[in-house]
Write a protein that holds these residues in place. Structure first.
Motif, short mmCIF file in Angstrom:
data_model
loop_
_atom_site.label_atom_id
_atom_site.label_comp_id
_atom_site.label_asym_id
_atom_site.label_seq_id
_atom_site.Cartn_x
_atom_site.Cartn_y
_atom_site.Cartn_z
N SER A 165 6.51 8.40 -7.99
CA SER A 165 5.63 7.81 -8.99
C SER A 165 4.59 6.93 -8.30
O SER A 165 4.84 6.40 -7.20
N THR A 166 3.44 6.77 -8.92
CA THR A 166 2.45 5.81 -8.45
C THR A 166 2.22 4.70 -9.49
O THR A 166 1.32 3.88 -9.34
N GLU A 167 3.06 4.67 -10.51
CA GLU A 167 2.92 3.65 -11.55
C GLU A 167 3.76 2.42 -11.23
O GLU A 167 4.92 2.54 -10.80
N ASP A 168 3.18 1.25 -11.42
CA ASP A 168 3.94 0.02 -11.24
C ASP A 168 5.06 -0.06 -12.27
O ASP A 168 4.86 0.29 -13.44
N GLU A 215 0.83 -1.20 0.00
CA GLU A 215 0.00 0.00 0.00
C GLU A 215 0.86 1.25 0.00
O GLU A 215 0.54 2.24 -0.67
N TYR A 219 3.83 1.44 -1.30
CA TYR A 219 4.38 1.52 -2.66
C TYR A 219 3.36 2.12 -3.62
O TYR A 219 3.68 3.00 -4.43
N ASP A 220 2.12 1.66 -3.53
CA ASP A 220 1.07 2.16 -4.42
C ASP A 220 0.82 3.66 -4.22
O ASP A 220 0.48 4.38 -5.16
N ALA A 221 1.00 4.14 -2.99
CA ALA A 221 0.75 5.54 -2.69
C ALA A 221 1.86 6.44 -3.23
O ALA A 221 1.64 7.64 -3.42
N GLY A 222 3.03 5.88 -3.47
CA GLY A 222 4.13 6.68 -4.00
C GLY A 222 5.45 6.00 -3.77
O GLY A 222 5.69 5.45 -2.68
N HIS A 223 6.32 6.00 -4.78
CA HIS A 223 7.62 5.32 -4.68
C HIS A 223 8.63 6.01 -5.60
O HIS A 223 8.27 6.86 -6.42
#
Length: 279
Positions: free
Chosen positions: A132-135, A36, A38-42
């Protein structure tokens, strides 16, 4: 070899490295919290790696975080595009506990160039670098795991080192002393082990302290730090890797007891010591 990298350095090199997001916390183990986050921002382009399922095998006789199966490890390394020539950077939320586990496991598997983002994702955000929020899209690496590229200790080896060398217990003093044990069913420590809480190697902002040599001097006071090998354990082989990273920055070689306390106590014939660190 440099084992740490700053946020500014990573930003400069980001097109030339494979970045791994290993956000995880002991209190959120076996939950999707890391994913979660990671999905919020990485960090842009970073691949999420789950510590519980990809950097460890299922809990069992080898403890709470046994070393991962080579096939599992190889599969996700290839998904991240890692090859023999890849330069890899791992980070977690802040203190680098989980990132250090990745640093150790990848080197154990034969990945030659692995560094940890000092201060983790918090340092990246504090530097106002892009997120980024993109996988990250799956890649097609060809890395072949060669397990055992770093030495390890089993329970018998840990006992010998505690008796004849220097075995460090990286857990908090109260867990070492057996005053409290919030995770494992038995409290205490390996007899002869020296308590060296891994949190003591960190500055307030979650980066490694700049005076690591002074910390090491306090750990080894009254002992010959050059007398023989240094072993490290913790509860399940995660924070021990963090202490080993601090030692590596100092140029001190150490050996991990992967099963750590959670494996040690599975055999009731193994002795258990309690009480605070002598001296």
């Amino acid at each position: 070899m440099t084992h740490l990298i700053t946020a500014a350095e990573l930003a400069h090199e980001i097109e030339d490295v494979v970045v791994l997001d290993v956000r995880w916390a002991l209190t959120t183990a076996n939950s999707p919290a890391g994913r979660e986050d990671y999905d919020a921002g990485h960090v842009p382009g970073a691949f999420f790696v789950d510590l519980d399922t990809e950097l460890a095998a299922p809990p069992g006789d080898g403890g709470r975080h046994p070393l991962p199966e080579p096939a599992v490890l190889e599969r996700w390394l290839r998904r991240c595009g890692i090859t023999e020539h890849s330069r890899v950077v791992a980070y977690d939320g802040r203190e680098s506990y989980a990132a250090a586990r990745a640093w150790w496991v990848l080197r154990w598997a034969g990945v030659p160039d692995v560094r940890v983002l000092d201060g983790g994702y918090a340092a990246w955000v504090a530097a106002r670098l892009p997120v980024s929020t993109e996988d990250a899209a799956d890649r097609h690496g060809d890395f072949e795991v060669r397990r055992g590229q770093l030495p390890t200790l089993d329970a018998a080896g840990a006992a010998r080192l505690a008796r004849d060398g220097l075995l460090l217990d990286a857990r908090a003093p109260e867990r070492y002393a057996g005053e409290t044990e919030p995770i494992d069913p038995v409290a205490g420590h390996v007899p002869g082990a020296v308590n060296s809480p891994t949190a003591a190697w960190l500055a307030e902002d979650g980066t490694f302290r700049r005076d690591l040599a002074e910390v090491w001097k306090r750990v080894t006071v009254g002992r010959d730090a050059q007398a023989g090998p240094v072993g490290v354990y913790c509860g399940s082989g995660v924070t021990a890797a963090h202490e080993m990273l601090a030692l590596a920055v100092l140029g001190v070689d150490s050996v991990l007891y992967p099963g750590s306390w959670s494996e040690w106590i599975r055999d009731p014939s193994r002795p258990v010591a309690t009480g605070p660190q002598p001296g």
